[in-house]
Enzyme design. Structure first.
Site, PDB file in Angstrom:
ATOM      1  N   CYS A 252     -11.237 -55.627 -54.221  1.00 50.53           N
ATOM      2  CA  CYS A 252     -12.201 -56.894 -54.448  1.00 50.53           C
ATOM      3  C   CYS A 252     -13.751 -56.317 -54.980  1.00 50.53           C
ATOM      4  CB  CYS A 252     -12.611 -57.350 -53.115  1.00 50.53           C
ATOM      5  SG  CYS A 252     -12.969 -56.382 -51.578  1.00 50.53           S
ATOM      6  N   HIS A 925     -16.676 -56.744 -48.099  1.00 50.05           N
ATOM      7  CA  HIS A 925     -15.672 -57.663 -48.892  1.00 50.05           C
ATOM      8  C   HIS A 925     -16.817 -58.114 -50.079  1.00 50.05           C
ATOM      9  CE1 HIS A 925     -12.583 -60.052 -50.539  1.00 50.05           C
ATOM     10  NE2 HIS A 925     -13.186 -61.105 -50.235  1.00 50.05           N
TER      11      HIS A 925
END
Ligand SMILES: [Zn+2]
Length: 1014
Positions: A252, A925
Site C-alpha cells: 500500500c 496503512h
C-alpha cells in the site's frame, strides 16, 4: 541491348587514361564511414585491367559490360551468394571509380548495382558487403513474415520505421520490438537508438513488433493480466486515472505514492503523450537503463486507459525491487522513501544528459545570492535535465556559519521535495494508574500532562496535584505480563516510558526510608503438576493479576508478618476465610528432619527445583492436616474476616512463637505459632496441632506450598516430598521429629516465595535465615493453589479500577499550521555532533549553525511532513493535525528571492494529492487522496478501492506527503465534475486485473515463446 548500353555510356577516354584514373582512385581512396563502395565481380575487373594495360578497343580482351552474374545466388532475387571472398570473388571499388567504370562500360541489363556502405565497427572500418538480413512480423500476425536488410550501423528505430511502413501501422501507435533468435528466446529491443550491431541482431533473426492495447497493456503481457474474458474488461469505460492498484502484499505504501504521482498532471501527460519514448536514457549509469521509466509508463497508461477498475503493478514492483533492494520482498515501507527513490529513478532514466561532465562547485565567497543561485542552477541543469527536474526541482540556500572563526559558507542546492519537521510539543500526555495505599481503594486511571523532557519525578508531581499524595511517597513502575518490567527511579527520564507502556504508580507507606524495604509483590498460581516420584515436590507457576509495590519495615519481614501484611494489602479482592470454612489439610507426616522445614518449589522454569524454606517452619506447620473441618479449631486465633483484624492476633502469636522457640528470629515462630497472619489459619494451625496431639509442637511442616514461608532458592537436598511433614525447626519440638503423623493443620491461602524480577524462583539467592532476605532482589511472589484462588481471590474485583475526571476531558488533538512546519524548516539549527561541518578556515570539523532558505520553487511542490521522529532517545510518530490549505498556499513569504519581475511565476499553489499514513511506527496503512486532472474531482484511493472524496475529508492527522501544483500551471478541467453530491458513492472494485502478469508472454497464438521474465 548491348549496343544500346554502350551507346548510353559516355565515350571512354583512352585506355591508359582509364587505367591511371582507376588505379589512382583505388590506391588513394580511404575508407570513410558512411561512404559508398561497390562490389564488382573480380573476373570482370581483371579482364578490364588486362584490357586497359595491353589491348585496344578491338582486342579480344575487351571486358564488355560490368557483369556480376557470378556473385548472385540467382537472377530473380539478386541475393548475393554467401561467403564470397574479397579479391577472390569480388573487388571493392570506391563510388567514384564505380561511376567511371559504369559510364565507360555500362552494366548487364537488369542487374542492381551492388552498393555497400563503409561501416564503423568497433576498432575497424570496413565495407559491409553483407548487411544483416532480418525477418519482420507483427505480434498479432506472426505468419506474415517479410525479409529486409539493415546495416549493422542502422539503429533499431530504422527497423521500427521500416516495419511501420511495411505493415501499415497507424501513425501515433506506440510500438515495441522484440528480437527472436533461432532458439526461440525472445528479448526486448528496449533501446531503439542503439545500432543493429550493438543490439546483437544478426542475419536470420526475427524482429516482432507489438502495438500497445487501448487499455494501456501490451499484447505480449495481456494474456496473464486478463483473468476472464476480454469482453468483460473491454466493456469498462471509467474516468481515466480513477483506477485502483492491487495490493501485492504490504504494497500500500507503493500504491499510495503511485496514486499521488499519477494525479500529478504534468508528469502523467508527459507519459500519456509518449514524450518519454524519446528521452529514455539507456546508458546512464545512475539510472535503471530505462526500465523504471518504462515500467512506470506501463502502470500510468493502464491507469489512464479507463479500461480497468484496478491495475496490478507487479512488474513495476519487481523493477523497483530489482534496482532498490530495500523494496524487495513484502515488508511495509515508507511511501515517502519510495517516492524519493522513484523520482530519482525516473529522473536518471529520463535524463537528457547522456554524459555528465564534472563540475567543480564554487563557494559563494561573498558573491550576491542571485549570482550564486543562478550558477548553481545552471550547473545542476548541465548534469541533470529531465521532466523531473523541469517539474519537481527547486533550489534552496544553505548557510553555514563557523562558531569559531565565523566563516560563512553559502551553497545553493536543488531539492525535489521539502521534508519539513512538525513542531514537537514540549508536553506530553500520559495515562497512568494510581494505586492507593488504602487496600480498599480501587486503582484510579489518571491522564496527566508532563514535560516531554521531564523526569519520573515530574510525573509524580503531576499526580500529586490530583491525589494529594506526596511525590516522595510514590514509586512508578512499568507493568508487563503481571510483573514489573521496570521500576523507575525518580530521576529517570520520562522518555524511557513509551505511550503504550502500562504505567502504575504506587503510593507507599510513610516511614523512615532507610528502614523500609521496597517490596515487589507478584501473584502466582500453581499448576497442578506434582512430581511425586522424584522425592521432591514441585509445581509450576504462572503469574496473574496485578503486581504490587509496598514498603515493608525491615524489622517485620518474617513470613507471618508478610503473610499478614499481604493479606491486608489484598483485602479488596482476597477474601479472608471465615471460621466456618474448612481450611485444614490432613498431612501425613513421615519423618522429621533435624532442620527447618524445607520446601521445594519450582519457579516455573525448573520444575523440579527444590527449595529450602528459609523461614521457618513452624508457622507453616499447620498444614499437616488435610483440609478437613476446622471444627477442632480452638479458636484462639480470632478468625477475623478482615485482614486488618487478622493482623493483630497474628502478630501477637508470632511474638509468642518467637519467645517460645527462643530463636530470636522473628520470622521463625515456634511451632506453637499459629499460621502467620491469618487469624483463621492461626486457629486452624493450632487445631492441627491439637489433632496431632503430642506432636503439636512439632508442627508438621508440610512441604506443601500452603506454607506462608518464604523459601529461598537454595537447593535443599533434604527437602521433603510434598505432603510429608517436615519437622518444624524449633528446638522445642524434638519429640515430633522423626515421627510420622497425621495431623490437621491450618491451611494458608498462599505461600510466599522469594523470586527474581521475572517472577521466577532462582537458586542460591536466599539465605537460611527465617527472615526474608532482600539482599539483592526485593521481589516476592505469593503462590496460590488453584482451588484456593478460586475460593478466595476475586478476579473480577481485582481488575476493577476507576477513571479520574482527567480521563473524561477529551484529549485535545494538537493542530499545527503548515506554515509553522515550513518556518521550522528554515529555522537556524546547530549541527549535531555526529554530523559536523569541516570549516575550511579552521581546518577542522565544527558544529556550525545551519540555516536553510527557499530560493526557488518547482511547478509541482512535494511537502513531506516528518511525522516519524527519530532521535537518539525516542522514536515516535507525531499525529498532530497539520492544517494545510487546499487552495492558495502562498509561498512568497518563505522565498528568499523576492520577485524581481512580473514575469516570474507567482508562488501560489493548490493541493492536488495527499499520501496518508495510518497507524504507528512499525505498522500502518497507506492510502491517498488525489484530484483527477480531467474532472477536478477528489478521490480516495485505498489500494484497489476507489471512492469519491470531498474536500473536507482530506485534512486529517494521517496526511503524510502533500502534493501541490503551482496555480499558473493548472489547467481548467476538461470535464464537468461527476456527481459531487453523492460523496459516498463507491466505485466497483472488481479486480479485473488481479491475476498475475509476472512474465511477459506472447499471445496465445505463440505462447511457447517466453519474451521476458522479470
Ligand atoms: Zn572556522
Amino acid at each position: 541491348m548491348t549496343a544500346n548500353s554502350r551507346c548510353s555510356a559516355a565515350e571512354p577516354p583512352g585506355l591508359e587514361t582509364q587505367r591511371r584514373e582507376i588505379e589512382c582512385l583505388l590506391r588513394e581512396c580511404e575508407l570513410r564511414a558512411g561512404d559508398s563502395w561497390y562490389v564488382v565481380d573480380r573476373r570482370w575487373f581483371e579482364q578490364w585491367r588486362e584490357f586497359a594495360e595491353t589491348g585496344d578497343q578491338n582486342s579480344s580482351s575487351f571486358p564488355g559490360q560490368i557483369d556480376n552474374t557470378e556473385l548472385f545466388e540467382d537472377l530473380d532475387s539478386y541475393r548475393l551468394k554467401e561467403r564470397l571472398v574479397e579479391n577472390e570473388d569480388f573487388v571493392l571499388v570506391p563510388a567514384e571509380a564505380w561511376h567511371k567504370l559504369l559510364a565507360w562500360y555500362g552494366m548487364v541489363d537488369g542487374q542492381p548495382p551492388l552498393e555497400r556502405k563503409v561501416v564503423d565497427l568497433p576498432s575497424t572500418l570496413k565495407v559491409e558487403v553483407y548487411p544483416v538480413e532480418i525477418f519482420l512480423c507483427l505480434h498479432s500476425n506472426m505468419d506474415n513474415v517479410i525479409t529486409d536488410q539493415f546495416s549493422r550501423t542502422d539503429n533499431i528505430h530504422a527497423i521500427q520505421t521500416a516495419m511501420c511502413r511495411a505493415f501499415s501501422v497507424p501513425p501515433g501507435s506506440e510500438c515495441r520490438l522484440w528480437m527472436k533468435s533461432s532458439d526461440s528466446s525472445c528479448e526486448r529491443l528496449r533501446n531503439v537508438h542503439i545500432s543493429v550491431l550493438d543490439a546483437c541482431l544478426s542475419s536470420g533473426m526475427t524482429v516482432i513488433m507489438e502495438m500497445r492495447n487501448s487499455d494501456g497493456t501490451w499484447p505480449s503481457s495481456r494474456p496473464q493480466i486478463m483473468r476472464n474474458s476480454v469482453e468483460e474488461q473491454d466493456s469498462y469505460r471509467g474516468q481515466p486515472g480513477v483506477c485502483g492498484l492491487t495490493n501485492l502484499g504490504n504494497t500500500c505504501f507503493m500504491n499510495s505514492a503511485l496514486q499521488c504521482l499519477s494525479n500529478t498532471p504534468p508528469l502523467t501527460e508527459y507519459f500519456l503523450q509518449n514524450s518519454y519514448l524519446d528521452e529514455l536514457n539507456f546508458t546512464n549509469p545512475l539510472g535503471m537503463k530505462g526500465e523504471i521509466a518504462e515500467a512506470y509508463a506501463d502502470v500510468i497508461k493502464q491507469m489512464w486507459s479507463g479500461r480497468h477498475y484496478s491495475v496490478v503493478p507487479r512488474v513495476f514492483k519487481t523493477k523497483v525491487g530489482h534496482f532498490a533492494s530495500q523494496f524487495l520482498g513484502y515488508q511495509q515501507h515508507d511511501s515517502q522513501e519510495l517516492l524519493s527513490f522513484l523520482l530519482d529513478g525516473l529522473h536518471e532514466d529520463l535524463n537528457r544528459v547522456k554524459n555528465k561532465e564534472y563540475i567543480e562547485l564554487r563557494d559563494a565567497d561573498g558573491r550576491p545570492d542571485q549570482e550564486v543561485a543562478g550558477e548553481a542552477w545552471r550547473n545542476h541543469r548541465r548534469r541533470n535535465d529531465s521532466v523531473i527536474v523541469d517539474k519537481f526541482h527547486g533550489l534552496f540556500k544553505s548557510t553555514l556559519v563557523c562558531p569559531e572563526c565565523h566563516k560563512v559558507s553559502v551553497t545553493f542546492d536543488p531539492f525535489c521535495y521539502l521534508s519539513v519537521p512538525l513542531p514537537v510539543s514540549k508536553e506530553r500526555v500520559m495515562e497512568v494508574f494510581f494505586v492507593f495505599l488504602d487496600p480498599h481503594a480501587k486503582p484510579v486511571q489518571h491522564r496527566v500532562v508532563v514535560p516531554k523532557a521531564g523526569k519520573v519525578s515530574d510525573l509524580c508531581a503531576a499526580l500529586s496535584d490530583m491525589t494529594s499524595v506526596a511525590p516522595t511517597q510514590m514509586v512508578v513502575a512499568d507493568v508487563f505480563n503481571h510483573r514489573f518490567y521496570k521500576i523507575y527511579n525518580a530521576d529517570e527520564s520520562l522518555s524511557c516510558i513509551l505511550d503504550r507502556d502500562d504505567i502504575f504508580v504506587y503510593e507507599l507507606a510513610q516511614g523512615p526510608q532507610e528502614e523500609q524495604v521496597l517490596l515487589a509483590l507478584y501473584l502466582r498460581e500453581r499448576s497442578h503438576y506434582r512430581d511425586y516420584g522424584s522425592g521432591s515436590s514441585s509445581y509450576g507457576t504462572s503469574l496473574f493479576g496485578h503486581p504490587l509495590l509496598l514498603n515493608v519495615p525491615q524489622s517485620s519481614c518474617s513470613r507471618e508478618e508478610l503473610y499478614s501484611l499481604f493479606l491486608q494489602r489484598l483485602a479488596r479482592y482476597v477474601r479472608t476465610p471465615d471460621p466456618s470454612e474448612e481450611l485444614e489439610e490432613e498431612v501425613e507426616e513421615e519423618e522429621d528432619d533435624e532442620e527447618e522445614l524445607y520446601k521445594s518449589q519450582t519457579n516455573g522454569i525448573s520444575d523440579d527445583e527444590q527449595e529450602r524454606a528459609e523461614a521457618a517452619g513452624p508457622s507453616h506447620t499447620p498444614n499437616c492436616g488435610g483440609s478437613s473441618s476446622n471444627s477442632q479449631s480452638d479458636g484462639t486465633a480470632a478468625p477475623d474476616s478482615q485482614p486488618d483484624g487478622n493482623q493483630t492476633p497474628a502478630s501477637a502469636e508470632r511474638e509468642d512463637a518467637e519467645t517460645s522457640n527462643g530463636s530470636g528470629i522473628p520470622a521463625d515462630p515456634g511451632p506453637s505459632d499459629p499460621g502467620p497472619s491469618g487469624g483463621n489459619e492461626a486457629s486452624s494451625a493450632e487445631e492441627g496441632m491439637n489433632a496431632c496431639a503430642d506432636q503439636s509442637a512439632a508442627g508438621c511442616t508440610e512441604a506443601a506450598p500452603e506454607q506462608p514461608c518464604v523459601t529461598t532458592e537454595e537447593e535443599n537436598t533434604e527437602s521433603k516430598q510434598e505432603g510429608a511433614c517436615s519437622p518444624s525447626p524449633p528446638p522445642n519440638e524434638n519429640p515430633a521429629k522423626r515421627r510420622a503423623c497425621r495431623q490437621r493443620r491450618k491451611k494458608n491461602l498462599f505461600t510466599i516465595q522469594a523470586v527474581n524480577s521475572n517472577g521466577t524462583t532462582e537458586r542460591g539467592t536466599g539465605d537460611g535465615g527465617s527472615a526474608v532476605s532482600f539482599s539483592s532482589q526485593p521481589y516476592v511472589a505469593i503462590d496460590w493453589d488453584p482451588d484456593m484462588k478460586k475460593r478466595f481471590y476475586n478476579e473480577n474485583e481485582a481488575e476493577k479500577y476507576v477513571k479520574h475526571s482527567s480521563m473524561e476531558v477529551p484529549q485535545q488533538q494538537a493542530t499545527v499550521q503548515l506554515q509553522e512546519c515550513i518556518e521550522l524548516f528554515t529555522t537556524v539549527e546547530t549541527l549535531e555532533e555526529e554530523n559536523p561541518w569541516y570549516c575550511p578556515v579552521c581546518k577542522k570539523h565544527q558544529l556550525a549553525t545551519k540555516k536553510l532558505d527557499l530560493w526557488s520553487l518547482p511547478e509541482v511542490l512535494i511537502i513531506h511532513l516528518k511525522r516519524f521522529s527519530y532521535t537518539k532517545f525516542t522514536r515516535e510518530k507525531l499525529d498532530s493535525i497539520v492544517d494545510f490549505p487546499l487552495r492558495d498556499l502562498d509561498f512568497s513569504d518563505f522565498l528568499l528571492r523576492k520577485s524581481l519581475s512580473s514575469e516570474e511565476p507567482p508562488s501560489r499553489y493548490d493541493l492536488i494529492a495527499v499520501s496518508n499514513h495510518y497507524g504507528g511506527l512499525r505498522d500502518g496503512h497507506y492510502t491517498s487522496y488525489a484530484k483527477n486532472k480531467d474532472n477536478a474531482q477528489w478521490y480516495y484511493f485505498d489500494d484497489s478501492k476507489v471512492t469519491y472524496a470531498s474536500e473536507d475529508q482530506i485534512m486529517t492527522n494521517a496526511a503524510y506527503v502533500l502534493f501541490y501544483h503551482r496555480q499558473d500551471k493548472i489547467r481548467k478541467p476538461a470535464l464537468p465534475s461527476p456527481l459531487t453530491n453523492s460523496a459516498s458513492s463507491t466505485h466497483s472494485t472488481n479486480n479485473v486485473a488481479s491475476s498475475t502478469d509476472e512474465g511477459e508472454v506472447l499471445g496465445a497464438s505463440s505462447s511457447y515463446i517466453t519474451m521476458e521474465t522479470d
